[in-house]
Design a protein around this motif. Structure first.
Motif, PDB file in Angstrom:
ATOM      1  N   ASP A 472      83.939 -50.015 -32.679  1.00 37.76           N
ATOM      2  CA  ASP A 472      82.631 -50.648 -32.567  1.00 37.76           C
ATOM      3  C   ASP A 472      81.820 -50.530 -33.857  1.00 37.76           C
ATOM      4  OD1 ASP A 472      83.383 -51.098 -29.980  1.00 37.76           O
ATOM      5  OD2 ASP A 472      82.022 -49.630 -29.080  1.00 37.76           O
ATOM      6  N   TYR A 473      81.855 -49.354 -34.480  1.00 36.16           N
ATOM      7  CA  TYR A 473      81.016 -49.157 -35.678  1.00 36.16           C
ATOM      8  C   TYR A 473      81.464 -50.046 -36.833  1.00 36.16           C
ATOM      9  CZ  TYR A 473      84.819 -45.869 -36.877  1.00 36.16           C
ATOM     10  OH  TYR A 473      86.045 -45.294 -37.130  1.00 36.16           O
ATOM     11  N   LEU A 474      82.765 -50.334 -36.934  1.00 38.76           N
ATOM     12  CA  LEU A 474      83.220 -51.192 -38.021  1.00 38.76           C
ATOM     13  C   LEU A 474      82.831 -52.640 -37.762  1.00 38.76           C
ATOM     14  CD1 LEU A 474      84.524 -51.257 -40.723  1.00 38.76           C
ATOM     15  CD2 LEU A 474      86.780 -51.244 -39.645  1.00 38.76           C
ATOM     16  N   HIS A 475      82.865 -53.065 -36.489  1.00 35.99           N
ATOM     17  CA  HIS A 475      82.338 -54.388 -36.157  1.00 35.99           C
ATOM     18  C   HIS A 475      80.879 -54.512 -36.599  1.00 35.99           C
ATOM     19  CE1 HIS A 475      85.181 -56.912 -34.039  1.00 35.99           C
ATOM     20  NE2 HIS A 475      85.598 -55.906 -33.280  1.00 35.99           N
ATOM     21  N   GLU A 476      80.089 -53.475 -36.337  1.00 40.08           N
ATOM     22  CA  GLU A 476      78.666 -53.542 -36.665  1.00 40.08           C
ATOM     23  C   GLU A 476      78.431 -53.510 -38.177  1.00 40.08           C
ATOM     24  OE1 GLU A 476      76.126 -54.325 -34.986  1.00 40.08           O
ATOM     25  OE2 GLU A 476      77.123 -54.381 -33.048  1.00 40.08           O
ATOM     26  N   ILE A 477      79.258 -52.779 -38.900  1.00 40.84           N
ATOM     27  CA  ILE A 477      79.113 -52.763 -40.355  1.00 40.84           C
ATOM     28  C   ILE A 477      79.489 -54.109 -40.943  1.00 40.84           C
ATOM     29  CG2 ILE A 477      80.135 -51.785 -42.458  1.00 40.84           C
ATOM     30  CD1 ILE A 477      80.112 -49.070 -40.958  1.00 40.84           C
ATOM     31  N   ARG A 478      80.536 -54.732 -40.411  1.00 38.54           N
ATOM     32  CA  ARG A 478      80.888 -56.076 -40.875  1.00 38.54           C
ATOM     33  C   ARG A 478      79.770 -57.066 -40.535  1.00 38.54           C
ATOM     34  NH1 ARG A 478      87.406 -57.251 -39.950  1.00 38.54           N
ATOM     35  NH2 ARG A 478      88.173 -55.492 -41.197  1.00 38.54           N
ATOM     36  N   ARG A 479      79.154 -56.896 -39.381  1.00 36.18           N
ATOM     37  CA  ARG A 479      78.026 -57.761 -39.022  1.00 36.18           C
ATOM     38  C   ARG A 479      76.879 -57.597 -40.025  1.00 36.18           C
ATOM     39  NH1 ARG A 479      76.152 -59.319 -33.894  1.00 36.18           N
ATOM     40  NH2 ARG A 479      77.106 -57.546 -32.826  1.00 36.18           N
ATOM     41  N   GLU A 480      76.573 -56.361 -40.369  1.00 33.93           N
ATOM     42  CA  GLU A 480      75.475 -56.121 -41.308  1.00 33.93           C
ATOM     43  C   GLU A 480      75.780 -56.731 -42.665  1.00 33.93           C
ATOM     44  OE1 GLU A 480      71.590 -54.730 -41.714  1.00 33.93           O
ATOM     45  OE2 GLU A 480      72.902 -54.579 -39.938  1.00 33.93           O
ATOM     46  N   ARG A 481      77.027 -56.693 -43.059  1.00 33.37           N
ATOM     47  CA  ARG A 481      77.423 -57.311 -44.323  1.00 33.37           C
ATOM     48  C   ARG A 481      77.193 -58.823 -44.273  1.00 33.37           C
ATOM     49  NH1 ARG A 481      80.445 -55.926 -48.839  1.00 33.37           N
ATOM     50  NH2 ARG A 481      81.637 -57.626 -49.765  1.00 33.37           N
ATOM     51  N   VAL A 482      77.517 -59.438 -43.139  1.00 30.80           N
ATOM     52  CA  VAL A 482      77.264 -60.870 -42.957  1.00 30.80           C
ATOM     53  C   VAL A 482      75.784 -61.175 -43.139  1.00 30.80           C
ATOM     54  CG1 VAL A 482      77.170 -62.714 -41.242  1.00 30.80           C
ATOM     55  CG2 VAL A 482      79.244 -61.342 -41.468  1.00 30.80           C
ATOM     56  N   VAL A 483      74.951 -60.451 -42.438  1.00 31.28           N
ATOM     57  CA  VAL A 483      73.525 -60.759 -42.368  1.00 31.28           C
ATOM     58  C   VAL A 483      72.830 -60.490 -43.713  1.00 31.28           C
ATOM     59  CG1 VAL A 483      71.363 -60.033 -41.282  1.00 31.28           C
ATOM     60  CG2 VAL A 483      73.397 -60.406 -39.882  1.00 31.28           C
ATOM     61  N   GLU A 484      73.159 -59.379 -44.342  1.00 29.40           N
ATOM     62  CA  GLU A 484      72.463 -59.001 -45.575  1.00 29.40           C
ATOM     63  C   GLU A 484      72.936 -59.806 -46.783  1.00 29.40           C
ATOM     64  OE1 GLU A 484      69.826 -57.211 -48.113  1.00 29.40           O
ATOM     65  OE2 GLU A 484      69.872 -56.996 -45.931  1.00 29.40           O
ATOM     66  N   LEU A 485      74.228 -60.099 -46.856  1.00 27.81           N
ATOM     67  CA  LEU A 485      74.788 -60.777 -48.035  1.00 27.81           C
ATOM     68  C   LEU A 485      75.042 -62.253 -47.787  1.00 27.81           C
ATOM     69  CD1 LEU A 485      77.353 -58.080 -49.278  1.00 27.81           C
ATOM     70  CD2 LEU A 485      74.972 -58.419 -49.991  1.00 27.81           C
ATOM     71  N   PHE A 486      74.422 -62.808 -46.764  1.00 27.60           N
ATOM     72  CA  PHE A 486      74.684 -64.183 -46.365  1.00 27.60           C
ATOM     73  C   PHE A 486      74.474 -65.150 -47.532  1.00 27.60           C
ATOM     74  CE2 PHE A 486      73.872 -68.244 -44.391  1.00 27.60           C
ATOM     75  CZ  PHE A 486      74.747 -68.264 -43.318  1.00 27.60           C
ATOM     76  N   ALA A 487      75.468 -66.009 -47.757  1.00 31.37           N
ATOM     77  CA  ALA A 487      75.403 -67.099 -48.754  1.00 31.37           C
ATOM     78  C   ALA A 487      75.367 -66.606 -50.192  1.00 31.37           C
ATOM     79  CB  ALA A 487      74.212 -68.022 -48.480  1.00 31.37           C
ATOM     80  N   GLU A 488      75.753 -65.370 -50.428  1.00 31.86           N
ATOM     81  CA  GLU A 488      75.760 -64.829 -51.787  1.00 31.86           C
ATOM     82  C   GLU A 488      77.155 -64.798 -52.407  1.00 31.86           C
ATOM     83  OE1 GLU A 488      73.272 -61.271 -52.352  1.00 31.86           O
ATOM     84  OE2 GLU A 488      72.298 -61.766 -50.456  1.00 31.86           O
ATOM     85  N   GLY A 489      78.154 -65.369 -51.704  1.00 35.86           N
ATOM     86  CA  GLY A 489      79.458 -65.543 -52.310  1.00 35.86           C
ATOM     87  C   GLY A 489      80.505 -64.512 -51.950  1.00 35.86           C
ATOM     88  N   PHE A 490      80.277 -63.708 -50.921  1.00 36.12           N
ATOM     89  CA  PHE A 490      81.230 -62.668 -50.545  1.00 36.12           C
ATOM     90  C   PHE A 490      82.145 -63.080 -49.382  1.00 36.12           C
ATOM     91  CE2 PHE A 490      77.636 -60.492 -52.467  1.00 36.12           C
ATOM     92  CZ  PHE A 490      78.261 -59.623 -53.349  1.00 36.12           C
ATOM     93  N   ARG A 491      81.781 -64.102 -48.639  1.00 37.96           N
ATOM     94  CA  ARG A 491      82.424 -64.344 -47.357  1.00 37.96           C
ATOM     95  C   ARG A 491      83.902 -64.690 -47.476  1.00 37.96           C
ATOM     96  NH1 ARG A 491      82.397 -62.572 -42.299  1.00 37.96           N
ATOM     97  NH2 ARG A 491      82.859 -64.190 -40.748  1.00 37.96           N
ATOM     98  N   PHE A 492      84.273 -65.581 -48.378  1.00 39.95           N
ATOM     99  CA  PHE A 492      85.673 -65.970 -48.467  1.00 39.95           C
ATOM    100  C   PHE A 492      86.551 -64.771 -48.819  1.00 39.95           C
ATOM    101  CE2 PHE A 492      89.396 -67.488 -50.779  1.00 39.95           C
ATOM    102  CZ  PHE A 492      89.940 -68.354 -49.836  1.00 39.95           C
ATOM    103  N   ASP A 493      86.138 -63.992 -49.808  1.00 40.81           N
ATOM    104  CA  ASP A 493      86.917 -62.811 -50.185  1.00 40.81           C
ATOM    105  C   ASP A 493      87.016 -61.831 -49.023  1.00 40.81           C
ATOM    106  OD1 ASP A 493      87.289 -63.844 -52.702  1.00 40.81           O
ATOM    107  OD2 ASP A 493      85.783 -62.577 -53.670  1.00 40.81           O
ATOM    108  N   ASP A 494      85.947 -61.691 -48.239  1.00 38.59           N
ATOM    109  CA  ASP A 494      85.989 -60.795 -47.092  1.00 38.59           C
ATOM    110  C   ASP A 494      87.028 -61.254 -46.073  1.00 38.59           C
ATOM    111  OD1 ASP A 494      84.026 -59.225 -48.217  1.00 38.59           O
ATOM    112  OD2 ASP A 494      82.412 -59.964 -46.928  1.00 38.59           O
TER     113      ASP A 494
END
Length: 575
Positions: A472-494
């Motif tokens: 569960d905690y890793l799901h939530e950390i990945r979610r936070e990464r989505v929300v905080e870094l949204f549209a900054e160019g990290f998503r494809f590499d992730d």
């Protein structure tokens, strides 16, 4: 003048090489030198300066859009008039083996190798000499990492190759683990030699030890999680990834502990939005590396406010990562009132959603005493009907007008270090509540969101299916990464490093609900559930979904001419 002419020759596109055949027809770069060059540290600076243009910031004015670096992922779909020109081709698995080019370009690496081979000709002395040597190693690691993400295994080349170096020209590829070890060695050399940002004349716009530390954390997390999740597949490395992930955690923690950067603070309902539309980040405590634009001095960037939404749209699917304002997933929160239409999309949600997505009533532009409000989306232009609020500089400077070319671009910021540390610790299984409080909860505090408590995580029925289980905690950390870094160019590499193809392959991402009002002004297809479905007739996979092939498409193919010229090169799996 003569010195400038020679340095131009060395770093201009004239000497970029895309294949060995062209390379063999050229004069070696190390024969192009000026006896007056390589005499002082200013010569080193002059050589390095042109490499700064390789950092990918805003596009030039006239590009027709204010960009998101995540365009073509599940977050943002390109407009149909530009379909296929982004990450969509990789996500859909429709690349072909190129005859030449295809990203297999070694010009920058050759030029930086030339720099490193000649740097010792500059006499010892000068406060910045060693710093510039560190920059050289940083740039080589940076260029190699770009190739590494696309191709995996690579030849390791550390000298400026000449026509006589047949053993190098016709060498094979080192495996991906060896390549990344080489990249890490260059980054570590850069860290050891460069000064921290606060000791530089232009902190934030010149490479520094802090930037190299964050680059190490970013790159090591990519390599480590790739080797973890691709382990046992044709794309795996030589390790389980844990060693790289530990290095990512250590580099991020060093940056945090040194205390030279911090999160920008302010009104929770505007601080996140305001972080991304500044005309000068000098002195900003969160921004570690940025590009400064000044159109008066000839910079060509324009944020094109007059042309919004600029040819892409965010997805409804992306919006569903954002929690309700009580900290609970929207599927279980009593505060959630729905999200089908733009009018209710942001109600009772994480404030970062309202500061990223555009809904009716948001301000489009303030010009003098006039305020222009957003009313309805241009669905045909955006494709999804969900337009971007992030990066918008809405207050018009009367001296510049709406074609404002002075908005700076952030390459690296402190928030990324916090997210890397949290994810790395979670991947290693050593995450503590203290780690979460130092990282994830700092980000949530800034926007007034409830804390993440490790022993009280509410499971989300809509957690993404990555094809494997996660705590569960890793799901939530990945979610936070989505929300905080949204549209900054990290998503494809992730998505690539997580081996997450089960999440998108065979599916399509959609836009907002097609209300009768929006249907009247749009020709975008609509799915059976009533949502705009711009890619309905565009993707190559079964049932109109993404056609990604997990046995092939995690890496791109080498061009055929390179394989013909060098029989020791092998093609990537599946191609």
């Amino acid at each position: 003048m003569k010195k400038l002419f020679y340095i131009f020759l060395l770093v201009s596109g004239t000497f970029l090489v895309s294949c060995q055949e062209d390379f063999l027809e050229r004069s070696p770069l190390d024969q192009i030198s000026d006896p007056e060059f390589w005499n002082s540290q200013s010569d080193l600076e002059l050589f390095l300066n042109s490499f700064y243009d390789t950092f990918d910031g805003w596009p030039a004015s006239g590009g027709g859009k204010a960009p998101t670096k995540d365009e073509g992922t599940d977050f943002a779909l390109e407009g149909l008039n530009a379909f296929g020109g982004t990450f969509t081709q990789r996500m859909d698995g429709v690349l072909n083996v190129p005859g030449s080019g295809g990203g297999w370009n070694w010009g920058n690496i050759r030029n930086i190798n030339y720099f490193l081979a000649n740097v010792d000709r500059v006499p010892e002395g000068g406060a910045m000499r060693e710093h510039y040597v560190g920059e050289g190693h940083f740039f080589r690691a940076w260029f190699y990492f770009d190739l590494f993400k696309d191709f995996g295994a690579l030849p390791i080349i550390t000298v400026p190759v000449t026509a006589e170096d047949e053993d190098i020209l016709y060498s094979g590829r080192a495996n991906r683990t060896e390549v990344f070890d080489f990249i890490l060695s260059d980054i570590d050399m850069a860290i050891s030699k460069m000064d921290p940002s606060n000791q530089l004349a232009t902190p934030g716009t010149r490479l520094s030890r802090d930037i190299a530390l964050l680059f190490k954390a970013r790159a090591a997390l990519f390599a480590g999680s790739w080797e973890k999740y691709h382990q046992g597949t044709v794309f795996g490395g030589q390790t389980d990834g844990s060693g790289y992930i530990q290095q990512a955690a250590a580099a991020a923690k060093q940056l945090i502990d040194e205390g030279n950067f911090s999160l920008v603070q302010g009104d929770s309902n505007s601080v996140y939005f305001e972080l991304f539309n500044q005309v000068n980040y000098a002195g900003n405590p969160e921004v570690i590396f940025y590009q400064h634009f000044d159109r008066v001095n000839g910079d060509s960037f324009s944020n094109q406010l007059w042309n919004w939404p600029n040819g892409y749209g965010y997805t409804y699917d992306a919006s569903r990562f954002y929690l309700s304002n009580d900290g609970l997933p929207i599927a279980v929160s009593p505060n959630f009132v729905g999200d089908e239409t733009l009018e209710i999309l942001e109600t009772n949600r994480d404030p970062r959603l309202a500061q990223t997505f555009m809904v009716p009533g948001d301000i489009r532009r303030i010009q003098g005493t006039d305020t222009l409000y957003f009313e309805v989306p241009d669905v045909d232009n955006s494709g999804t009907g969900i337009e971007s609020q992030k990066f918008r500089h809405i207050v018009v400077d009367p001296a510049v007008g709406i074609n404002n070319g002075n908005v700076d671009y952030i390459f690296m910021r402190y928030a990324e270090a916090l997210l890397i540390y949290a994810e790395a610790k979670a991947e290693l299984g050593t995450l503590t509540q203290a780690d979460v409080d130092m990282t994830i909860n700092q980000l949530r505090d800034r926007v007034g969101m409830p804390h993440l408590i490790l022993n009280a995580i509410t499971p989300d029925p809509n957690w993404p299916d990555y094809g494997y289980s996660l705590p569960d905690y890793l799901h939530e950390i990945r979610r936070e990464r989505v929300v905080e870094l949204f549209a900054e160019g990290f998503r494809f590499d992730d998505l690539m490093r997580w081996r997450a193809h089960e999440y998108w392959a065979g599916k399509r991402f959609v836009g907002t609900f097609a209300t009768p009002e929006l249907q009247e002004i749009s020709n975008v297809p609509i799915n059976p559930n009533g949502f705009f479905d711009p890619f309905r007739d565009r993707l190559s996979g079964p049932d109109g979904g993404y056609g990604f092939d997990p046995e092939r498409d995690y890496l791109v193919p080498l061009p055929t001419n390179e394989l013909t010229l060098n029989p020791n090169l092998d093609q990537n799996p599946g191609w």
